[in-house]
Scaffold this active site. Structure first.
Site, PDB file in Angstrom:
ATOM      1  N   LYS A  17       0.821  -1.212   0.000  1.00  5.08           N
ATOM      2  CA  LYS A  17       0.000   0.000   0.000  1.00  5.08           C
ATOM      3  C   LYS A  17       0.858   1.266   0.000  1.00  5.08           C
ATOM      4  O   LYS A  17       0.574   2.229  -0.714  1.00  5.08           O
ATOM      5  CB  LYS A  17      -0.920  -0.022   1.229  1.00  5.08           C
ATOM      6  CG  LYS A  17      -1.933   1.083   1.250  1.00  5.08           C
ATOM      7  CD  LYS A  17      -2.911   0.906   2.389  1.00  5.08           C
ATOM      8  CE  LYS A  17      -2.210   1.100   3.704  1.00  5.08           C
ATOM      9  NZ  LYS A  17      -3.065   1.653   4.758  1.00  5.08           N
ATOM     10  N   ARG A 168      13.239  -9.362  10.911  1.00  8.33           N
ATOM     11  CA  ARG A 168      12.600  -8.438  11.850  1.00  8.33           C
ATOM     12  C   ARG A 168      11.674  -9.246  12.733  1.00  8.33           C
ATOM     13  O   ARG A 168      11.074 -10.219  12.276  1.00  8.33           O
ATOM     14  CB  ARG A 168      11.777  -7.403  11.070  1.00  8.33           C
ATOM     15  CG  ARG A 168      12.335  -6.015  11.170  1.00  8.33           C
ATOM     16  CD  ARG A 168      11.595  -5.081  10.289  1.00  8.33           C
ATOM     17  NE  ARG A 168      10.138  -5.200  10.483  1.00  8.33           N
ATOM     18  CZ  ARG A 168       9.266  -4.470   9.796  1.00  8.33           C
ATOM     19  NH1 ARG A 168       9.689  -3.604   8.909  1.00  8.33           N
ATOM     20  NH2 ARG A 168       7.977  -4.606   9.999  1.00  8.33           N
TER      21      ARG A 168
END
Ligand code: AMP
Length: 222
Positions: A17, A168
């Site tokens: 997005k 991460r």
């Protein structure tokens, strides 16, 4: 773009997005972006009462109450002179619940400034999970690699410094699946609501180069 555009942009975490948004805002600089996450983070960093309250919800992974969100975003729209029928803006992250959507319609109707386009990025969620699984990061620089389409020259080493790449903490299928599930839960009632209003569009594709032109076309053809 002939008509004023008031756009709500929706997409699952990991749908790309942010990339599409950046291109859209570059192409249509008149679209003032309002991101609910940014608005909240700004309140938190200013230490306002709303910020303090919102921080508690955000930290525990909960949604901030609807009335707080509606007031905050309406205030932002007012500040950028967005509450009139000539205004152009783009909402990102708000409305997120059916109640927020209903309330927003009610407010915007009073000034003829209603949303006229809702776009959801519909990206295959199996693909999103796969991308997340194959993503590694060099923490000190933030450089991101993908084992599939952007692999480091030496496996699991940063190209520039040769230091280790790591995953991460939130980049694993399990936690990411939770975020996706939450998104899917929220999006259902919104989709139904905006479909009934006749302004919902869904755009799909595997890469942002495929998706972006479709979004641009929707804005042009409004
Ligand atoms: P985001 O940056 O959009 O992921 O938002 C970060 C956090 O802010 C979310 O996890 C929510 O706790 C809160 N938040 C953002 N937008 C909204 C919204 N429209 N309604 C309720 N909470 C929100």
């Amino acid at each position: 773009m002939l008509k004023p555009t008031r756009l709500l942009f929706l997409g699952a975490p990991g749908s790309g997005k942010g990339t599409i948004l950046k291109r859209l805002l570059k192409r249509f600089p008149q679209l003032h972006p309002i991101s609910s996450g940014d608005v909240l983070r700004s309140q938190i960093s200013k230490g306002t009462e709303i910020g303090k309250e919102a921080d508690k919800y955000i930290k525990t992974g909960l949604l901030v109450p609807d009335s707080t969100m509606v007031n905050l975003i309406t205030e932002q729209l007012r500040e950028l002179n967005g509450l009139n029928d000539k205004a152009n803006w783009l909402l990102d992250g708000f409305p997120r619940t059916f109640a927020q959507a209903e309330k927003l319609t009610e407010i915007l109707d009073t000034t003829n400034a209603n949303l006229n386009l809702v776009v959801e990025l519909d990206v295959d969620q199996k693909l999103i999970l796969h991308r997340i699984e194959s993503r590694y990061v060099h923490l000190p620089s933030g450089r991101i690699y993908s084992l599939d389409y952007n692999p480091p020259k030496v496996p699991f080493k940063d190209d520039v410094t040769g230091e280790d790449l790591v995953k991460r903490e939130d980049d694993n299928a399990k936690t990411f699946k939770k975020r996706l599930d939450k998104y899917n839960e929220e999006i259902g009632p919104l989709r139904e609501y905006y479909q009934k209003l006749g302004i919902w569009h869904s755009v799909s594709g595997e890469t942002s180069d495929i998706i972006y032109p479709k979004v641009e076309k929707l804005v042009y053809e409004l």
